[in-house]
Scaffold this active site. Sequence first.
Site, PDB file in Angstrom:
ATOM      1  N   HIS A 154       0.761  -1.268  -0.207  1.00 21.24           N
ATOM      2  CA  HIS A 154       0.061  -0.104   0.029  1.00 21.24           C
ATOM      3  C   HIS A 154       0.912   1.358  -0.127  1.00 21.24           C
ATOM      4  CE1 HIS A 154      -2.802   3.026   1.067  1.00 21.24           C
ATOM      5  NE2 HIS A 154      -2.353   3.244   2.205  1.00 21.24           N
ATOM      6  N   ASP A 173       6.553  21.893 -26.307  1.00 20.32           N
ATOM      7  CA  ASP A 173       6.708  20.528 -25.804  1.00 20.32           C
ATOM      8  C   ASP A 173       7.740  20.686 -24.598  1.00 20.32           C
ATOM      9  OD1 ASP A 173       6.798  17.812 -25.255  1.00 20.32           O
ATOM     10  OD2 ASP A 173       5.950  17.643 -27.364  1.00 20.32           O
ATOM     11  N   TRP A 181       6.922   0.122   3.988  1.00 16.54           N
ATOM     12  CA  TRP A 181       7.602   0.993   2.906  1.00 16.54           C
ATOM     13  C   TRP A 181       8.809   1.616   3.265  1.00 16.54           C
ATOM     14  CZ3 TRP A 181       8.730   5.888   1.491  1.00 16.54           C
ATOM     15  CH2 TRP A 181       8.655   6.961   2.526  1.00 16.54           C
ATOM     16  N   SER A 194      13.348   6.397 -13.623  1.00 12.23           N
ATOM     17  CA  SER A 194      12.182   7.017 -14.238  1.00 12.23           C
ATOM     18  C   SER A 194      12.175   8.578 -13.592  1.00 12.23           C
ATOM     19  CB  SER A 194      11.005   6.239 -14.066  1.00 12.23           C
ATOM     20  OG  SER A 194       9.940   7.117 -14.314  1.00 12.23           O
ATOM     21  N   SER A 195      12.310   8.602 -12.037  1.00  9.81           N
ATOM     22  CA  SER A 195      11.957   9.874 -11.560  1.00  9.81           C
ATOM     23  C   SER A 195      13.161  10.849 -11.951  1.00  9.81           C
ATOM     24  CB  SER A 195      11.899   9.836  -9.930  1.00  9.81           C
ATOM     25  OG  SER A 195      10.826   9.221  -9.786  1.00  9.81           O
ATOM     26  N   HIS A 252      12.786  12.219   3.830  1.00  5.02           N
ATOM     27  CA  HIS A 252      12.093  13.511   4.268  1.00  5.02           C
ATOM     28  C   HIS A 252      12.224  14.425   3.134  1.00  5.02           C
ATOM     29  CE1 HIS A 252      10.178  15.605   6.915  1.00  5.02           C
ATOM     30  NE2 HIS A 252      10.364  16.700   6.482  1.00  5.02           N
ATOM     31  N   GLU A 295      11.531  13.453   0.055  1.00  6.33           N
ATOM     32  CA  GLU A 295      10.572  12.544  -0.577  1.00  6.33           C
ATOM     33  C   GLU A 295       9.126  13.215  -0.069  1.00  6.33           C
ATOM     34  OE1 GLU A 295      10.360  10.698  -3.056  1.00  6.33           O
ATOM     35  OE2 GLU A 295       8.181   9.902  -2.871  1.00  6.33           O
ATOM     36  N   TYR A 312       8.195  16.135   0.876  1.00  8.59           N
ATOM     37  CA  TYR A 312       7.970  17.536   0.133  1.00  8.59           C
ATOM     38  C   TYR A 312       7.944  17.443  -1.286  1.00  8.59           C
ATOM     39  CZ  TYR A 312       8.651  19.230   4.751  1.00  8.59           C
ATOM     40  OH  TYR A 312       8.510  19.303   6.250  1.00  8.59           O
ATOM     41  N   SER A 359      -1.975  27.255  -5.242  1.00  3.93           N
ATOM     42  CA  SER A 359      -1.546  28.788  -5.566  1.00  3.93           C
ATOM     43  C   SER A 359      -2.063  29.405  -6.975  1.00  3.93           C
ATOM     44  CB  SER A 359      -0.164  29.038  -5.384  1.00  3.93           C
ATOM     45  OG  SER A 359       0.309  28.561  -4.303  1.00  3.93           O
ATOM     46  N   HIS A 401      14.531  13.592  12.445  1.00  9.73           N
ATOM     47  CA  HIS A 401      13.371  13.500  13.360  1.00  9.73           C
ATOM     48  C   HIS A 401      12.396  12.264  13.218  1.00  9.73           C
ATOM     49  CE1 HIS A 401      11.108  16.154   9.923  1.00  9.73           C
ATOM     50  NE2 HIS A 401      10.651  14.729   9.987  1.00  9.73           N
ATOM     51  N   HIS A 402      12.632  11.442  12.178  1.00  9.55           N
ATOM     52  CA  HIS A 402      11.800  10.310  12.015  1.00  9.55           C
ATOM     53  C   HIS A 402      12.447   9.279  13.008  1.00  9.55           C
ATOM     54  CE1 HIS A 402       9.460  11.519   8.339  1.00  9.55           C
ATOM     55  NE2 HIS A 402      10.768  12.087   8.064  1.00  9.55           N
ATOM     56  N   LYS A 422       2.911  30.177   3.896  1.00 11.41           N
ATOM     57  CA  LYS A 422       2.108  29.647   2.776  1.00 11.41           C
ATOM     58  C   LYS A 422       0.807  29.730   3.035  1.00 11.41           C
ATOM     59  CE  LYS A 422       3.719  27.364  -0.506  1.00 11.41           C
ATOM     60  NZ  LYS A 422       4.576  27.627  -1.572  1.00 11.41           N
ATOM     61  N   ARG A 435       1.528   1.372  15.207  1.00 15.64           N
ATOM     62  CA  ARG A 435       1.292   0.957  13.679  1.00 15.64           C
ATOM     63  C   ARG A 435       1.621  -0.230  13.330  1.00 15.64           C
ATOM     64  NH1 ARG A 435       5.389   5.008  10.630  1.00 15.64           N
ATOM     65  NH2 ARG A 435       4.376   3.956   8.612  1.00 15.64           N
TER      66      ARG A 435
END
Lengths: 518, 384
Positions: A67, A96, A132, A160-161, A244, A246, A248, A259, A293-294, A322, A441
């Site tokens: 998931h 293009d 994950w 790819s990314s 981290h 990631e 964002y 916006s 912080h994780h 923001k 979790r």
Amino acid sequence: MGSHKPTGISRWLFTTNHKDIGTMYLWFSFIMFLTGGAFALGIRLELFQPGLQFWDPNTFNSLTTMHGLIMVFGAVMPAFVGLANWLIPMQIGAPDMALPRMNNWSFWILPFAFGLLLSSFFLPGGAPNFGWTFYAPLSTKFGPPSTDFFIFGVHLMGISSIMGAINVIVTVFNMRAPGMTLMKMPMFVWTWVITAFLLIMVMPVLAGAVTMMLTDRHFGTSFFDAAGGGDPVMFQHIFWFFGHPEVYIMILPAFGIASHIIPTFSRKPLFGYSSMVYATASIAFLSFIVWAHHMFTVGMPVVGELYFMIATMIIAVPTGVKIFNWVATMWQGSLTFETPMLFALAFVILFTLGGVSGVMLAMTPVDKQYHDTYFVVAHFHYVLFPGAIFGTIAAVYYWLPKWVGNMYNETLGKVHFWLSIIFVNLTFFPMHFSGLAGMQRRVPDYNMMFEDFNRMSSIGALGLGLTQLLFFYIVVQCVRGGTGKATGEVWEGAEGLEFTHLPSPAPYHSFDEAPEVK
Amino acid sequence: MSLLRKVRSGVVLLAVLLSSSLMANPEYSIYNLRPGVTETSQEVFDLHMLVVYIMTVVTILVFGAMLYSIIRFRKSKHPVPAKFHHSTKLEIIWTVIPAIILIYLAVPAGKLLLKVEDTSYSDMTIKVTGSQWKWHYDYMDNDVSFYSSLSTPREQFEDYSRTGTEKGENYLLEVDNEVVLPIGKKVRILLTADDVIHSWWMPDFAVKMDAIPGLINETWTKIDKPGVYRGVCAELCGKDHGYMPIVVRAVSQDDFDKWVGQKHAEKAEADRLAAEAAAKSWSMEDLMADGEKVYMEKCAVCHQANGEGLATFPALKGSKVTTVDSPDDHARQVIFGKNAMPPFGDMLTDAEIAAVVTYTRNQWGNNTGQLVQPGRIKELKAGK
């Protein structure tokens, strides 16, 4: 340039057109969204009541793992790349993307990457079952054989990314219309350029982590095995150095989308454009220096914990800027509430909720209580579902008439919105409570004291999943004619080259001649 | 009652309900963190409530401004939009004010962090070792050690027929051997793991620390109130991550000393019985009977009761180890472990290992007819 559109399957296989590729990315993302959603419903089915009714705990772990992987890498990221493909050339006045063949390749890698990953369900030993975040040594020494499929799949989607990110950067830096200086770029382009830099910097780190896993598993190295001089905690540092930013990567483009939509339906220019740009850039910079912080329970030196706590809390400042800017954009505007605006408003409101629980999680001594509980699950689903996913849905409603030349059914769109917002809260809000009360979790079973909240989440999840089928129907109906033709402007007073300079539907090669931007 | 008063009493009622759901019966809230039974857990709880209240106010202000705009500035009410698009003064204000709030939160958080990380001047030390899916406790100063694992019977949670099962009050939060700790003493807790990363979480003490294979972490607690406290493993550690609870019984120092004495006596008795069992020669029937018991307790969790394995856990039915390999090789693997399989040499007595090896070599059609005696296990443990 004439129109030389190949037809049939070869149009899609060999296309180098940013719109075709964008379309494929978006449909691929939607299929993955439903797949990942099906896994989520599998999880919620088991958690509907205490006890094991449907899956053995190992299969349950595979479901949570897949998931997460499918939603992060298969649904959210490709959706944003799809939007970038569609929108960036039109918004900067280019015909293009700069690297069209690479564009084709970066899309067509994805079905193979995810085919590989999903096929692991049918391998002996089952699909990856280590979450994950694939912490070593659970994923290295104890991972099922399919872990190698996972590693190769992650490598492919990383390639790819990175290619997608290079394409965005090259396009934006080289193909802007004359007069469009950096500080005149639309916010969506700005947020995507910043996202692209994040991708280029962290995807190789992820590739490094899985490569080290591969050599630990098969070639006798001990990067993450203390028995051989390695360190399992180093895995987490490397993973979150990727992970981290990631986070964002999965939200900045949605900031850009909001916006655009909020000013259009407030009939008022975006408040504080330049502070929006600087806030986005600060968030991106800060995302590189807060990763641990994780990991407040791994036993870091106390000075390290203090540093990561303070650095993390600082992120609340540009994020707050923001949110305040969006509210100020609405202030004294002239507001209407078409479906894109509704989703954008829900995005701001619910993202704010995810943001305040983020401040709570940043505070180390209390995070030691929150860590690895459903409170964290609630927090990151509030920033991902109403954040990234609502952002994407809002973008589709907002730009779809421009893409296909037809208006979607507004009534159905509103029904989709109200069902989504009810169910998203029913699903994820109770998780705050069960987490605080002590539910950890990634468990298939729990004590009866958590039963009520889990039941609410399960019912909400079913509703939320089914509601998205309505979205599918609305989009297909709109593509096939919808409720009538869209004007070139689509929305009253909409700003941006795609609305002011292009008809609806936009031509195949967006701009044959670069427009002049004043 | 005027409308205004109705609204006002409604607001008061809501506030009371909210605060009572967050604070009333704090020992066992199903909505909120518990204040717990240590000084630090109380301080963590207070800090948590402080940040909850501040964040609630912030959220109400932001949502209030949005709601006001949505109502007041809708096109029908406010057809001509203003044109302004920036204000340096405003932007400075809403950068500085959040920064001040964050500093206001960071100061007590930093102080509390320094306190919870200070493990110096402890009165006693226990070592906690996580292994799939049980905890091992060593009382370093008292020469007591034992394993502690879930005591909820499998019938209570395995409900694949979906008929529902009767569940006890402490379902999934009960263990066979409780950790006993004295109140009022600063207990240093060392943590490590045998296999994968686990995390020892005791909400009532506000203690959560990862147990990492090959590394040692430390934390501490000082319990104020006698009682039984329940926690869980918080870090995903494989299949039975959800089935590895922690139970701590906090007692007075006198009762703790008595408990240590009792543990010593039990250990002496168990050693005596084990030596007796190891010395005698066992019949096939006895080994099979004891082996089944040991198998169901220790082995079935991975290799399954029917010996057919699950996912990455290999089958024992008809496997090479249980039928082709020599009984010695088989027993060595049980004693010393292999790859993901943990070593059971210290966890089981010689007679238990002999029984379980014999059992797995003669069950589910593995009819090798071979039996192993405890005496041989003793030799194998010694490396002979």
